[in-house]
Design an enzyme around this catalytic site. Sequence first.
Site, short mmCIF file in Angstrom:
data_model
loop_
_atom_site.label_atom_id
_atom_site.label_comp_id
_atom_site.label_asym_id
_atom_site.label_seq_id
_atom_site.Cartn_x
_atom_site.Cartn_y
_atom_site.Cartn_z
CB THR A 135 58.53 25.22 -4.02
OG1 THR A 135 59.45 25.59 -3.08
CG2 THR A 135 58.81 25.65 -5.36
CG HIS B 108 64.31 27.65 -4.59
ND1 HIS B 108 63.34 27.80 -5.57
CD2 HIS B 108 64.10 26.99 -3.43
CE1 HIS B 108 62.42 27.38 -4.61
NE2 HIS B 108 62.84 26.98 -3.70
N1 CP Z 1 61.47 27.03 0.64
C1 CP Z 1 61.19 25.96 0.05
O1 CP Z 1 61.69 25.72 -1.04
O2 CP Z 1 60.28 25.18 0.59
P1 CP Z 1 59.81 23.79 0.13
O3 CP Z 1 60.96 22.78 0.30
O4 CP Z 1 58.70 23.28 1.09
O5 CP Z 1 59.28 23.82 -1.26
#
Ligand code: CP
Length: 312
Positions: free
Chosen positions: A59, A136
């Site tokens: 992200t 998210h």
């Molecule tokens: N999918 C996701 O949020 O991965 P990260 O935690 O690496 O950002």
Amino acid sequence: MPLYRKDLLGIADLSAEEINLILDTAETFRDVNQRRIKKVPTLRGKTIINLFFEASTRTRTSFEIAAKRLSADAINISASTSSVVKGETLVDTALNLQAMAPDAIVIRHSSSGAPHQIARLVDAGIINAGDGAHEHPTQALLDALTIRQQKGRITGLKVAIVGDVLHSRVARSNAHLLSKLGAHVSLAGPRTLLPFGLEKHIPPGEGSVAFADSVEDAMSDADVVMMLRIQLERQSGGYFPSLREYSIHYGLNRRRLSLAKHDVCVLHPGPINRGVEIDSDVADGPFSLILDQVSNGVAVRMAVLYLLAGGD
Ligand code: CP
């Protein structure tokens, strides 16, 4: 249709039209990402701050790349190297950043609702990059873009979401988004990790959200299987006997995948725990779109920054 919003805090707030606008805009940025020179002047002169209070690879990196490909100035702040370690509060941190006049602040925080609190206090657009176990939104958008590219549609698809649904902001955002766009979401996992009642908070849409009796039921005839990481950092323990037992009863292996449609897509938001929620031969196999999701993350985040931070 423009996106008449200052902030992107969650999928629950968005209409199907707004979701489709972001996905359609992301398609145009996918083309930019395939050029030799992957840069457009769209957000020249704009400042984007990435404020991450939790770890991230995909992200944070993709928001930074997205801002730079749009010619914005991108600044990264992680809690461990900020004055948060000296005791500065989230609100004071945000007010001090606002004093430097950014156009957007991308925030990830372990507390549900942290981006919403900041959004009320600052003029900059606030983009939720993950708040606790709540939402998210850009992950669900990139998942939807990946599914739409592969299947040509989302309406009418059966999507199994399997694993630690209780602690998963990805599952919550996807349940909202996929049902708004007409998919039928089937949630499954250990009973201790299923937030029964979640479906009552999803407004009726074109699609549906329901709990399956078993992982096998969820996967049966599924068009898409989305596996979730076990969020050990959000668990106090005791949700299942061991990682080995979890893998045996709930993990995605080739046998379980054979229950799904012959052209099933396998998704996982990452990071993956190989041999726990997903076997390596499935994660790296022909049905896996896990790295396509990561690529689409850049295009989706370009679209969100463009639409919120100056898509005029
Ligand atoms: N999918 C996701 O949020 O991965 P990260 O935690 O690496 O950002």
